[in-house]
Design an enzyme around this catalytic site. Structure first.
Site, PDB file in Angstrom:
ATOM      1  N   GLY A  57      67.456  53.825  51.982  1.00 20.77           N
ATOM      2  CA  GLY A  57      66.540  54.942  52.261  1.00 20.77           C
ATOM      3  C   GLY A  57      67.150  56.268  51.872  1.00 20.77           C
ATOM      4  N   LEU A  58      66.910  56.667  50.615  1.00 19.34           N
ATOM      5  CA  LEU A  58      67.525  57.908  50.131  1.00 19.34           C
ATOM      6  C   LEU A  58      66.559  59.088  50.218  1.00 19.34           C
ATOM      7  CD1 LEU A  58      69.596  56.611  47.086  1.00 19.34           C
ATOM      8  CD2 LEU A  58      70.305  57.008  49.445  1.00 19.34           C
ATOM      9  N   GLY A  89      68.873  59.880  54.947  1.00 24.17           N
ATOM     10  CA  GLY A  89      69.745  58.858  54.380  1.00 24.17           C
ATOM     11  C   GLY A  89      70.813  59.455  53.469  1.00 24.17           C
ATOM     12  N   SER A 128      70.025  62.429  65.700  1.00 21.32           N
ATOM     13  CA  SER A 128      69.406  63.748  65.849  1.00 21.32           C
ATOM     14  C   SER A 128      70.249  64.818  65.190  1.00 21.32           C
ATOM     15  CB  SER A 128      69.222  64.087  67.330  1.00 21.32           C
ATOM     16  OG  SER A 128      68.691  65.385  67.439  1.00 21.32           O
ATOM     17  N   LYS A 141      66.762  58.524  72.601  1.00 17.91           N
ATOM     18  CA  LYS A 141      66.431  59.489  71.546  1.00 17.91           C
ATOM     19  C   LYS A 141      65.014  60.033  71.761  1.00 17.91           C
ATOM     20  CE  LYS A 141      66.472  61.772  67.566  1.00 17.91           C
ATOM     21  NZ  LYS A 141      65.232  61.828  66.930  1.00 17.91           N
ATOM     22  N   HIS A 182      65.160  62.521  74.449  1.00 18.85           N
ATOM     23  CA  HIS A 182      65.751  63.722  73.830  1.00 18.85           C
ATOM     24  C   HIS A 182      64.662  64.548  73.142  1.00 18.85           C
ATOM     25  CE1 HIS A 182      66.921  65.625  70.028  1.00 18.85           C
ATOM     26  NE2 HIS A 182      68.050  65.965  70.614  1.00 18.85           N
ATOM     27  N   ASN A 183      63.827  63.886  72.364  1.00 22.90           N
ATOM     28  CA  ASN A 183      62.769  64.617  71.648  1.00 22.90           C
ATOM     29  C   ASN A 183      61.765  65.217  72.618  1.00 22.90           C
ATOM     30  OD1 ASN A 183      64.098  63.485  69.455  1.00 22.90           O
ATOM     31  ND2 ASN A 183      62.211  63.168  68.311  1.00 22.90           N
ATOM     32  N   GLU A 198      63.219  68.198  74.017  1.00 18.86           N
ATOM     33  CA  GLU A 198      63.162  69.227  72.954  1.00 18.86           C
ATOM     34  C   GLU A 198      61.797  69.942  72.995  1.00 18.86           C
ATOM     35  OE1 GLU A 198      64.456  67.683  69.059  1.00 18.86           O
ATOM     36  OE2 GLU A 198      62.666  68.644  68.235  1.00 18.86           O
ATOM     37  N   ARG A 240      50.903  72.064  72.794  1.00 15.86           N
ATOM     38  CA  ARG A 240      50.777  71.941  71.332  1.00 15.86           C
ATOM     39  C   ARG A 240      49.347  71.529  70.973  1.00 15.86           C
ATOM     40  NH1 ARG A 240      56.222  69.663  68.333  1.00 15.86           N
ATOM     41  NH2 ARG A 240      57.725  70.594  69.729  1.00 15.86           N
TER      42      ARG A 240
HETATM   43  P1  NBP Z   1      61.077  59.501  55.537  1.00 15.07           P
HETATM   44  O1  NBP Z   1      60.703  59.221  56.937  1.00 15.07           O
HETATM   45  O2  NBP Z   1      60.311  60.471  54.751  1.00 15.07           O
HETATM   46  O3  NBP Z   1      61.067  58.074  54.754  1.00 15.07           O
HETATM   47  C1  NBP Z   1      61.254  58.022  53.377  1.00 15.07           C
HETATM   48  C2  NBP Z   1      62.104  56.823  53.002  1.00 15.07           C
HETATM   49  O4  NBP Z   1      61.489  55.611  53.449  1.00 15.07           O
HETATM   50  C3  NBP Z   1      62.227  56.700  51.481  1.00 15.07           C
HETATM   51  O5  NBP Z   1      63.531  56.286  51.180  1.00 15.07           O
HETATM   52  C4  NBP Z   1      61.187  55.629  51.149  1.00 15.07           C
HETATM   53  O6  NBP Z   1      61.447  54.950  49.947  1.00 15.07           O
HETATM   54  C5  NBP Z   1      61.393  54.719  52.320  1.00 15.07           C
HETATM   55  N1  NBP Z   1      60.327  53.725  52.492  1.00 15.07           N
HETATM   56  C6  NBP Z   1      59.026  53.878  52.818  1.00 15.07           C
HETATM   57 BR1  NBP Z   1      58.212  55.481  53.103  1.00 15.07          BR
HETATM   58  N2  NBP Z   1      58.350  52.730  52.896  1.00 15.07           N
HETATM   59  C7  NBP Z   1      59.248  51.790  52.570  1.00 15.07           C
HETATM   60  C8  NBP Z   1      59.175  50.389  52.451  1.00 15.07           C
HETATM   61  N3  NBP Z   1      58.047  49.735  52.727  1.00 15.07           N
HETATM   62  N4  NBP Z   1      60.286  49.729  52.074  1.00 15.07           N
HETATM   63  C9  NBP Z   1      61.426  50.371  51.812  1.00 15.07           C
HETATM   64  N5  NBP Z   1      61.575  51.724  51.932  1.00 15.07           N
HETATM   65  C10 NBP Z   1      60.494  52.411  52.301  1.00 15.07           C
HETATM   66  O7  NBP Z   1      62.635  59.877  55.419  1.00 15.07           O
HETATM   67  P2  NBP Z   1      63.523  60.851  56.354  1.00 15.07           P
HETATM   68  O8  NBP Z   1      62.832  62.115  56.661  1.00 15.07           O
HETATM   69  O9  NBP Z   1      64.860  60.875  55.711  1.00 15.07           O
HETATM   70  O10 NBP Z   1      63.646  60.042  57.725  1.00 15.07           O
HETATM   71  C11 NBP Z   1      64.177  58.749  57.812  1.00 15.07           C
HETATM   72  C12 NBP Z   1      64.058  58.283  59.241  1.00 15.07           C
HETATM   73  O11 NBP Z   1      64.845  59.159  60.067  1.00 15.07           O
HETATM   74  C13 NBP Z   1      62.630  58.359  59.794  1.00 15.07           C
HETATM   75  O12 NBP Z   1      62.439  57.338  60.730  1.00 15.07           O
HETATM   76  C14 NBP Z   1      62.604  59.689  60.485  1.00 15.07           C
HETATM   77  O13 NBP Z   1      61.616  59.759  61.505  1.00 15.07           O
HETATM   78  C15 NBP Z   1      64.015  59.762  61.051  1.00 15.07           C
HETATM   79  N6  NBP Z   1      64.520  61.110  61.310  1.00 15.07           N
HETATM   80  C16 NBP Z   1      64.210  62.139  60.480  1.00 15.07           C
HETATM   81  C17 NBP Z   1      64.713  63.405  60.732  1.00 15.07           C
HETATM   82  C18 NBP Z   1      64.392  64.568  59.822  1.00 15.07           C
HETATM   83  O14 NBP Z   1      64.790  65.692  60.178  1.00 15.07           O
HETATM   84  N7  NBP Z   1      63.755  64.335  58.687  1.00 15.07           N
HETATM   85  C19 NBP Z   1      65.552  63.606  61.830  1.00 15.07           C
HETATM   86  C20 NBP Z   1      65.881  62.521  62.633  1.00 15.07           C
HETATM   87  C21 NBP Z   1      65.361  61.283  62.364  1.00 15.07           C
HETATM   88  P3  NBP Z   1      60.737  55.442  48.594  1.00 15.07           P
HETATM   89  O15 NBP Z   1      61.595  56.552  48.083  1.00 15.07           O
HETATM   90  O16 NBP Z   1      60.766  54.241  47.730  1.00 15.07           O
HETATM   91  O17 NBP Z   1      59.347  55.889  48.930  1.00 15.07           O
END
Ligand code: NBP
Length: 484
Positions: free
Chosen positions: A11-12, A16, A130, A185, A188-189, A192, A289
């Protein structure tokens, strides 16, 4: 680079990539994989260049590159994507290998996945992460739970990349069984949401009631951030108040007043309702909200329904100090309620949660990080079985000291028609919690009157139920006794 990687990450997206860079910066070798593989080469040739990070163009290549027991961390979109990736990994992994889900997963899904993978001999960890993008890169708060057998394998990596407080204390420790990590977690949210809403209500009262400018509110938040309210959210609110738009006006005043949400606050409230825990402050924050999102209706209503004219002719400094006390007291209530929720969930699910340890995991790296969490840790160190944070001597004294100012602020908000749902509802909870007698005697009488639901009596032992034929028309038959 080591011949085998210490861990693989799938998950890039923003989280990730930054977690991988954090791991590599701390000396670990990491294999990176993404469903859309062009992102792998883009990452390897870009931000990952020169670091101990190797790319994999398939899940097979990812698994082959890992040292045994294999550790595969998922940072993909929470929900169906996690199951889809797990399904693909299962045939590639061996017994004793470890899958870690670091997304914002709803904890019942983690409960299910831990049991599902246990049947296959694979250890599953569900961990809250987080701190957003920056935390992931420089040190997040990490809250792992699930298959405890896997913890010694994962611990050196997670504790090394986590935020550190008070010297070298990592904001990461084992939370508990099954989905406990994701549950914590989630709370925590929820907290928040509450912390953010409290600061917003303080801002609204200072702006609308006292008539302070954004720059003046910036000064107040800067002062508050030096004391009991010292926190990341206070710090960013201070900076937001000072931030100017391109035309020199405060940017915050040019932002539409409708808040979004992704659901973790709602999940926290649902969990509270299911466990029968009064989580009023977070509930009000979620609903605030929702109300903010009804912008068009509010604009129309403002033209039809009027309230009192807001007037302030008191001592500004005195009111601002009352407001600081009100925010602090309500914040204590919010954390007290959140901890009760975790305690009840632990009872329900048979988890063994370390409450002081949870405070320390939140002490750094995450959005709710604050000095105040150190006091919570101390409270649970003194009394691990503490029923409610408000009963701890440090917090009960703080509440006692804040009470008068808190009441003045709540009254001012009510009398001047300014919505302050979290400050006010926290005060109602506080008053309810410290009341030996609530009006639920009348409520039980009402229930018995219309539904023969029975009641217990003050002059009889608990568990003995009575029914009265209130009207003379009903019979003596009582309804089944049950608790919701
Ligand atoms: P996203 O939540 O936007 O997810 C995108 C990633 O998921 C991409 O790598 C995408 O691959 C992959 N993906 C999807 Br969509 N469907 C898939 C599938 N069926 N099989 C394989 N890969 C799949 O990414 P993020 O914002 O980095 O968050 C990742 C996790 O961390 C989430 O659960 C998020 O809630 C959590 N989180 C996020 C934050 C934040 O600040 N963003 C903070 C804390 C936790 P692709 O590139 O091929 O589409």
């Amino acid at each position: 680079m080591k011949t085998k990687s210490d861990i693989g990450l799938i998950g890039l997206a923003v989280m990730g990539e930054n977690l991988i860079l954090n791991m590599a910066n701390k000396g670990f070798t990491v294999t990176a994989y993404n469903r859309s593989t062009d992102k792998v080469s883009h990452f390897i040739n870009g931000r990952a260049k020169g670091l101990t990070i190797r790319g994999a163009d398939s899940l097979e290549a990812l698994v082959d590159s890992l040292a045994v027991p294999r550790k595969v961390m998922l940072m993909v979109k929470a929900g169906a994507a996690v199951d889809a990736v797990i399904e693909q990994l299962i045939p590639l992994l061996d017994e004793g290998d470890i899958i870690i889900d670091g997304g914002n997963t709803y904890f019942p899904d983690t409960n299910r996945r831990v049991a599902w993978l246990r049947e296959k001999g694979i250890h599953f960890i569900g961990t809250g992460v987080s701190g957003g993008e920056e935390g992931a890169l420089t040190g997040p708060s990490i809250m792992p739970g699930g298959a405890v057998e896997a913890w010694p394998e994962v611990k050196p990596i997670f504790q090394c990349i986590a935020a550190k407080v008070e010297g070298d204390f990592p904001c990461c420790d084992w939370v508990g069984e099954d989905g406990a990590g994701h549950f914590v977690k989630m709370v925590h949210n929820g907290i928040e949401y509450g912390d953010m809403q409290l600061i917003c209500e303080a801002y609204q009262l200072m702006k609308q009631y006292v008539g302070l400018t954004a720059d003046e509110i910036h000064q107040v938040f800067a002062e508050w951030n030096k004391g009991d309210l010292d926190s990341y959210l206070m710090e960013i609110s201070r900076d937001i108040m000072a931030f100017k738009d391109t035309d020199g006006t405060p940017l915050v005043e040019n932002i539409l007043d409708t808040a979004g949400q992704k659901g973790t606050g709602k999940w926290t409230c649902v969990a509270a309702l299911e466990l029968g825990v009064p989580l009023t402050l977070i509930g009000e924050a979620v609903f605030a909200r929702c109300l903010s999102a009804q912008k068009d209706e509010r604009v129309a209503a403002a033209k039809i329904i009027s309230g009192p004219e807001s007037t302030f002719d008191g001592d500004r400094q005195a009111f601002i100090e009352d407001l600081r006390q009100a925010v602090f007291a309500a914040k204590i209530v919010s954390y007290a309620q959140g901890y009760v929720l975790m305690r009840e969930a632990a009872k329900e699910h048979g988890w063994h949660l370390n409450y002081g340890g949870i405070a320390m995991m939140w002490r750094g790296g995450c959005i709710i990080r604050s000095a105040f969490l150190g006091n919570i840790k101390e409270a649970f160190d003194k009394q691990p079985g503490l029923a409610n944070l408000m009963l701890d001597s440090y917090f009960s004294e703080k509440l006692q000291a804040a009470q008068a100012g808190w009441r003045r602020v709540a009254a001012a908000a009510l009398m001047n028609g300014i919505a302050a749902p979290t400050i006010n509802s926290a005060l109602s909870y506080f008053d309810g919690y410290r009341s030996e007698r609530l009006p639920a005697n009348l409520l039980q009488a009402q229930r018995d009157y219309f539904g023969a639901h029975t009641y217990e009596r003050l002059d009889k032992k608990r568990g003995e139920y009575f029914h009265t034929n209130w009207t003379g028309r009903g019979g003596d038959t009582a309804s089944t006794t049950y608790d919701v």
